[in-house]
Scaffold this motif. Structure first.
Motif, PDB file in Angstrom:
ATOM      1  N   SER A 121       0.854  -1.190   0.000  1.00  0.00           N
ATOM      2  CA  SER A 121       0.000   0.000   0.000  1.00  0.00           C
ATOM      3  C   SER A 121       0.882   1.229   0.000  1.00  0.00           C
ATOM      4  CB  SER A 121      -0.878   0.007   1.252  1.00  0.00           C
ATOM      5  OG  SER A 121      -1.408   1.298   1.484  1.00  0.00           O
ATOM      6  N   LEU A 145       0.271   3.890   1.373  1.00  0.00           N
ATOM      7  CA  LEU A 145       0.237   4.531   2.689  1.00  0.00           C
ATOM      8  C   LEU A 145       1.436   4.136   3.546  1.00  0.00           C
ATOM      9  CD1 LEU A 145      -1.800   6.214   4.660  1.00  0.00           C
ATOM     10  CD2 LEU A 145      -1.886   4.029   5.825  1.00  0.00           C
ATOM     11  N   GLU A 156      -0.862  -7.709   2.697  1.00  0.00           N
ATOM     12  CA  GLU A 156      -2.296  -7.990   2.861  1.00  0.00           C
ATOM     13  C   GLU A 156      -2.574  -9.442   2.515  1.00  0.00           C
ATOM     14  OE1 GLU A 156      -4.617  -5.087   0.745  1.00  0.00           O
ATOM     15  OE2 GLU A 156      -4.172  -3.531   2.229  1.00  0.00           O
ATOM     16  N   SER A 164      -8.460  -9.435  10.998  1.00  0.00           N
ATOM     17  CA  SER A 164      -9.853  -9.754  11.332  1.00  0.00           C
ATOM     18  C   SER A 164     -10.585 -10.185  10.063  1.00  0.00           C
ATOM     19  CB  SER A 164     -10.517  -8.503  11.902  1.00  0.00           C
ATOM     20  OG  SER A 164     -10.442  -7.454  10.943  1.00  0.00           O
ATOM     21  N   GLY A 209     -11.469  -7.142   8.257  1.00  0.00           N
ATOM     22  CA  GLY A 209     -10.267  -6.559   7.648  1.00  0.00           C
ATOM     23  C   GLY A 209      -9.867  -7.308   6.390  1.00  0.00           C
ATOM     24  N   ALA A 248     -12.010  -6.219   3.631  1.00  0.00           N
ATOM     25  CA  ALA A 248     -11.584  -4.905   3.142  1.00  0.00           C
ATOM     26  C   ALA A 248     -10.347  -5.045   2.254  1.00  0.00           C
ATOM     27  CB  ALA A 248     -11.310  -3.969   4.320  1.00  0.00           C
ATOM     28  N   HIS A 292      -9.429  -3.961  -1.652  1.00  0.00           N
ATOM     29  CA  HIS A 292      -8.341  -3.006  -1.862  1.00  0.00           C
ATOM     30  C   HIS A 292      -7.416  -3.459  -2.982  1.00  0.00           C
ATOM     31  CE1 HIS A 292      -4.197  -1.428  -0.419  1.00  0.00           C
ATOM     32  NE2 HIS A 292      -4.722  -0.561  -1.234  1.00  0.00           N
ATOM     33  N   GLY A 313      -6.446   2.557   0.320  1.00  0.00           N
ATOM     34  CA  GLY A 313      -7.078   1.291   0.683  1.00  0.00           C
ATOM     35  C   GLY A 313      -6.346   0.567   1.791  1.00  0.00           C
ATOM     36  N   GLY A 314      -5.026   0.670   1.783  1.00  0.00           N
ATOM     37  CA  GLY A 314      -4.229  -0.003   2.813  1.00  0.00           C
ATOM     38  C   GLY A 314      -4.616   0.442   4.203  1.00  0.00           C
ATOM     39  N   SER A 315      -4.893   1.733   4.352  1.00  0.00           N
ATOM     40  CA  SER A 315      -5.241   2.234   5.677  1.00  0.00           C
ATOM     41  C   SER A 315      -6.644   1.788   6.081  1.00  0.00           C
ATOM     42  CB  SER A 315      -5.097   3.750   5.760  1.00  0.00           C
ATOM     43  OG  SER A 315      -5.835   4.378   4.749  1.00  0.00           O
ATOM     44  N   GLY A 316      -7.532   1.597   5.104  1.00  0.00           N
ATOM     45  CA  GLY A 316      -8.866   1.083   5.411  1.00  0.00           C
ATOM     46  C   GLY A 316      -8.795  -0.288   6.063  1.00  0.00           C
ATOM     47  N   VAL A 317      -7.934  -1.139   5.529  1.00  0.00           N
ATOM     48  CA  VAL A 317      -7.785  -2.491   6.077  1.00  0.00           C
ATOM     49  C   VAL A 317      -7.256  -2.418   7.514  1.00  0.00           C
ATOM     50  CG1 VAL A 317      -6.652  -4.724   5.785  1.00  0.00           C
ATOM     51  CG2 VAL A 317      -7.322  -3.402   3.755  1.00  0.00           C
ATOM     52  N   ILE A 318      -6.259  -1.583   7.725  1.00  0.00           N
ATOM     53  CA  ILE A 318      -5.666  -1.438   9.062  1.00  0.00           C
ATOM     54  C   ILE A 318      -6.712  -0.894  10.044  1.00  0.00           C
ATOM     55  CG2 ILE A 318      -3.898  -0.207  10.396  1.00  0.00           C
ATOM     56  CD1 ILE A 318      -2.205  -0.249   7.742  1.00  0.00           C
ATOM     57  N   VAL A 349      -9.971  -1.236   9.913  1.00  0.00           N
ATOM     58  CA  VAL A 349     -10.983  -2.262  10.208  1.00  0.00           C
ATOM     59  C   VAL A 349     -10.415  -3.299  11.187  1.00  0.00           C
ATOM     60  CG1 VAL A 349     -12.361  -4.137   9.231  1.00  0.00           C
ATOM     61  CG2 VAL A 349     -12.300  -1.906   8.093  1.00  0.00           C
ATOM     62  N   ASP A 350      -9.159  -3.693  10.979  1.00  0.00           N
ATOM     63  CA  ASP A 350      -8.515  -4.593  11.955  1.00  0.00           C
ATOM     64  C   ASP A 350      -8.561  -3.977  13.357  1.00  0.00           C
ATOM     65  OD1 ASP A 350      -7.819  -6.693  10.291  1.00  0.00           O
ATOM     66  OD2 ASP A 350      -5.760  -6.035   9.973  1.00  0.00           O
ATOM     67  N   ALA A 351      -8.141  -2.718  13.448  1.00  0.00           N
ATOM     68  CA  ALA A 351      -8.087  -2.045  14.752  1.00  0.00           C
ATOM     69  C   ALA A 351      -9.487  -1.915  15.345  1.00  0.00           C
ATOM     70  CB  ALA A 351      -7.434  -0.665  14.613  1.00  0.00           C
ATOM     71  N   THR A 378     -12.113  -3.850  14.861  1.00  0.00           N
ATOM     72  CA  THR A 378     -12.587  -5.152  15.330  1.00  0.00           C
ATOM     73  C   THR A 378     -12.003  -5.473  16.706  1.00  0.00           C
ATOM     74  OG1 THR A 378     -12.667  -5.823  13.016  1.00  0.00           O
ATOM     75  CG2 THR A 378     -12.790  -7.569  14.655  1.00  0.00           C
ATOM     76  N   GLU A 379     -10.739  -5.111  16.878  1.00  0.00           N
ATOM     77  CA  GLU A 379     -10.075  -5.414  18.156  1.00  0.00           C
ATOM     78  C   GLU A 379     -10.648  -4.624  19.334  1.00  0.00           C
ATOM     79  OE1 GLU A 379      -5.849  -5.093  17.351  1.00  0.00           O
ATOM     80  OE2 GLU A 379      -6.078  -6.761  15.949  1.00  0.00           O
ATOM     81  N   PRO A 405     -17.844  -2.911  11.464  1.00  0.00           N
ATOM     82  CA  PRO A 405     -17.998  -2.114  10.240  1.00  0.00           C
ATOM     83  C   PRO A 405     -19.470  -1.942   9.892  1.00  0.00           C
ATOM     84  CG  PRO A 405     -16.318  -3.803   9.951  1.00  0.00           C
ATOM     85  CD  PRO A 405     -16.994  -4.087  11.258  1.00  0.00           C
ATOM     86  N   PRO A 419     -14.713  -0.029   4.286  1.00  0.00           N
ATOM     87  CA  PRO A 419     -14.165   1.314   4.174  1.00  0.00           C
ATOM     88  C   PRO A 419     -14.382   1.959   2.797  1.00  0.00           C
ATOM     89  CG  PRO A 419     -12.463  -0.276   4.846  1.00  0.00           C
ATOM     90  CD  PRO A 419     -13.668  -1.044   4.545  1.00  0.00           C
ATOM     91  N   LEU A 440      -2.963   5.910  13.145  1.00  0.00           N
ATOM     92  CA  LEU A 440      -4.281   5.426  12.699  1.00  0.00           C
ATOM     93  C   LEU A 440      -4.974   4.569  13.745  1.00  0.00           C
ATOM     94  CD1 LEU A 440      -6.512   4.910  10.641  1.00  0.00           C
ATOM     95  CD2 LEU A 440      -5.011   3.267   9.492  1.00  0.00           C
ATOM     96  N   GLU A 441      -4.254   3.600  14.302  1.00  0.00           N
ATOM     97  CA  GLU A 441      -4.898   2.676  15.232  1.00  0.00           C
ATOM     98  C   GLU A 441      -5.393   3.396  16.480  1.00  0.00           C
ATOM     99  OE1 GLU A 441      -2.039   2.040  13.638  1.00  0.00           O
ATOM    100  OE2 GLU A 441      -1.856  -0.074  13.097  1.00  0.00           O
TER     101      GLU A 441
END
Lengths: 470, 470
Positions: A173, A175, A225, A254, A257, A260, A264, B318-323, B325-327, B329-330, B335, B357, B448-449
């Protein structure tokens, strides 16, 4: 046949010449903007030749542009494509005719975008295989190599250099790439960086193989990913881990995740337990956050590996000593018990300095020169045979930098890994102090727990390496 | 009898007049330096009267100094003592004679230092009880109240103001106070701050009671190494939690950490499981790092409480969207699934924007005005009845700040909590953007997290509050 040798990717990072395809109009949208790439490469002082390729020809920023790659007389090592997706297949063929075997397809709207894009991406792969071309991307900002000034992002950057060093970062990514992180301001020591994009050809396995052999890379920090070929990954990781640490920030942990991630980059993330167990089996160390992805690797760039897990803390505030010990315990470090000789030496300075954590605060506030106390305590503690590694917490101000500048020769002799935690009340002075300490060769953190965790991960890697070598 | 009323501590934070005892010599060591305190108070524009007290008298920075507190004609609300430990008992008695019922003993070398110090601290407590005086400390930097410019640390600060807001931070260590954090540069919105020091008298229970009733405090973030009276703490926390969130960063979690805490402030940290269960029982929310101590409370200072845990992410990558969503969920966020109406509205902008996301990246890179896409998507997503809260990731540049400045009236109407994650390539521009967004009233994170976790903790508090009210 495509090249499968471990050094087969060197043209992506050390090309003598690069052709950049795309618009030469300053105001073109970024992912079609060859002008942006060339501007960044000139800013970074790229040491090779640059060939702008655009049907209009002319020149850009004093560099002659060619209407077609076939017009370029000299050989070209690498091509960066920022042209519309449908134009990519033809240009790939032209590159092959020119003898270019390494191509970055920066453009978006391939498999990550639509079925049509996926079909086009498949066509790209077929052409590449036929021609023996390696393709990085599509949908990528490409690569960065501070040693030769190679940088292929078309996005405007606010910096034109980064510190050279031992960390290679790879990511799936933009990012987590040079395109979205203040690398210069952070002062992190960089070897190579690579944005995988859609991984249609070049992927994590290629990069593991290449970076494992790269003498400038001391640690690999990789964001993923998905993994395209589990067996190949495990084989490559196993080999790399004998030489250097492989740190993996695998996202899509998750279920939500993973879903997502699928939208992506078209990744099929799979169950996290499978990844977890594979990483454990080969000795790849898992990172758990963006912050860890960027910050943990630094301990491996400049520091020797710890010989054990006995941990010392030297701080200017008792509160931070407690926090450091909590964090240390959580990552498998054990507070060191100082030898009688160390206790005697410390007691000579003050009876309040003999415990670990060493809290210099109460002594330094009444000392005529508070910094001199730090300067005496640090080597005394690190010289102790019962101490394997240490985190030192001090104020992020120029005086602290000077202490370490003077101590560096001695610290190098002692050869034990340390990290520094800086606190303070002026953020810019703290950040400038951190950069200067990083430039001295000491991983320096504005977050205490991360400073400690980095040492915990260094200990974990030491054990993994020993086991792998047996 | 000492005052036990909940508002009994107001003189510590809102004194009309403060007497500062200690050296008036600029170069005195910090913890004996009244000059430093007065300089900081003048810098912060303290709105009350300042009385320097020093046997030499004279004047300092244009303020008349008194040789003894008895010479001061007007009433004095608060005294800050930076005098040698052995001089404290006599001065405490003089303060009582003068009618001062609130005293901060800044000086170190009490119970945390030696048996002799512990005996002296006991004497201080006895005198205070006899005289009906409340004592904060010893071994403390004291308090900060940006509303009236009260700041009692003698250490030189690199800032002379902080943003006023809803967070009250309390800590058992100077490291987690205004004396060791770049509060102005971070732009965090502050109500009150208090360094407990050795907690010989005023402690976490008093502060919980006081801050629970303080109308300017919207959230309490508290660092503790120990709790003096478990039952009183639980009672105070239970009452406070109905009114505002109580976030606790309890250190000395590990056995080794607890041992370190004992030598820091003489704390008996006790088993962590006991604390854990007590916090759960009363609904105090536990924080787990220095970073969380500082950063999580911000979501409560400006944002409404979420009505549920359905979480949306809007990002430029998109990479940050995945991160994210992981965070999410924890920390117990789910979502959100957008309503058909939202999907239709988003699809009108681009069919690639309809998922959560929402990845604006691919659309914005080809948009004529990439920021306009953000500006349309944000209110559309937040208006969705299926969305309770959202994290928005965007580049940390002035253009992003302007988007939110324009959106603010609409966002206030929608009244759902949001956090912002900023990324970028120039650290100073990112930090300046974060400060400006924070000043607009949106908690803004460079991590982000943490931006996502803040919302998770807001949801957790919403549930705790509901339960407490039933």
């Amino acid at each position: 046949m495509k090249a499968h040798r471990a050094d087969g990717l060197s043209a992506f990072f050390e090309p003598a010449s690069v052709a950049v395809f795309g618009s030469l109009n300053d105001s073109a949208f970024a992912m079609g903007n060859a002008f942006g790439v060339i501007k960044n490469m000139l800013g970074f002082g790229f040491k090779g030749k640059i060939y702008p390729i655009n049907p209009s020809g002319g020149e850009t920023m004093g560099i002659k542009a060619y209407t077609n790659i076939s017009e370029v007389g000299d050989p070209v090592d690498l091509a960066m494509l920022l042209i519309p997706p449908r134009a990519v297949p033809a240009v790939l063929n032209q590159c092959a005719l020119k003898g270019i075997r390494f191509v970055i397809v920066g453009t978006e709207n391939f498999a990550e975008a639509s079925h049509e894009g996926a079909a086009l991406q498949k066509e790209v792969v077929d052409i590449a295989r036929r021609n023996g071309t390696r393709v990085l991307g599509p949908n990528t900002l490409g690569v960065l190599n501070p040693s030769n000034g190679l940088i292929t992002t078309p996005y405007p950057l606010y910096y034109d250099s980064v510190m050279k060093g031992g960390i290679s970062y790879c990511s799936q990514s933009g990012l987590l790439s040079f395109g979205a992180y203040p690398l210069k301001d952070k002062g992190y020591p960089i070897s190579k960086m690579c944005d995988f994009g859609n991984k249609c050809d070049v992927n994590e396995v290629d990069l593991l193989n290449y970076l494992a052999e790269d003498p400038d890379t001391r640690v690999i920090s990789m964001h993923l990913e998905d993994i395209k070929d589990g067996h190949a990954f495990m084989e490559a990781a196993r080999k790399a881990i004998v030489k250097k640490p492989v740190l993996i920030f695998k996202t899509g942990r998750s279920e939500a995740g993973a879903k997502a991630a699928a939208s992506h980059t078209g990744s099929l993330a799979g169950h996290d337990e499978i990844y977890e167990s594979a990483f454990k089996q080969v000795g790849a160390i898992r990172l758990n956050s963006l912050q860890e992805f960027w910050e943990i690797p630094r301990v491996f760039s400049s520091q020797p590996l710890p010989k054990g897990n006995r941990f010392a803390v030297i701080v200017g505030s008792g509160g931070s000593g407690v926090i450091a010990v909590d964090a240390a315990t959580e990552v498998g470090l054990t507070p060191a018990t100082f030898t009688a000789s160390t206790v005697r030496k410390l007691a000579r300075l003050s009876p309040r300095l003999v415990n670990n954590p060493v809290d210099i605060g109460p002594v330094s506030v009444t000392a005529s020169d508070p910094f001199s106390v730090f300067e005496e305590v640090i080597p005394t503690v690190l010289d102790d045979g019962n101490v394997d590694c240490a985190t030192i917490g001090c104020m992020g101000i120029p005086e602290s930098v000077e202490i370490f500048r003077r101590l560096m020769p001695h610290l190098s002799d002692i050869s034990k890994p340390i990290t520094i935690f800086l606190w303070g009340t002026d953020l810019q002075i703290m950040e400038e102090s951190a950069r200067q300490l990083e430039a001295l060769g000491i991983p320096t953190y504005l977050d205490l727990e991360t400073a400690v965790k980095a040492l915990g991960i260094a200990v974990a890697y030491s054990k993994i390496k020993l086991r792998a070598e047996q």
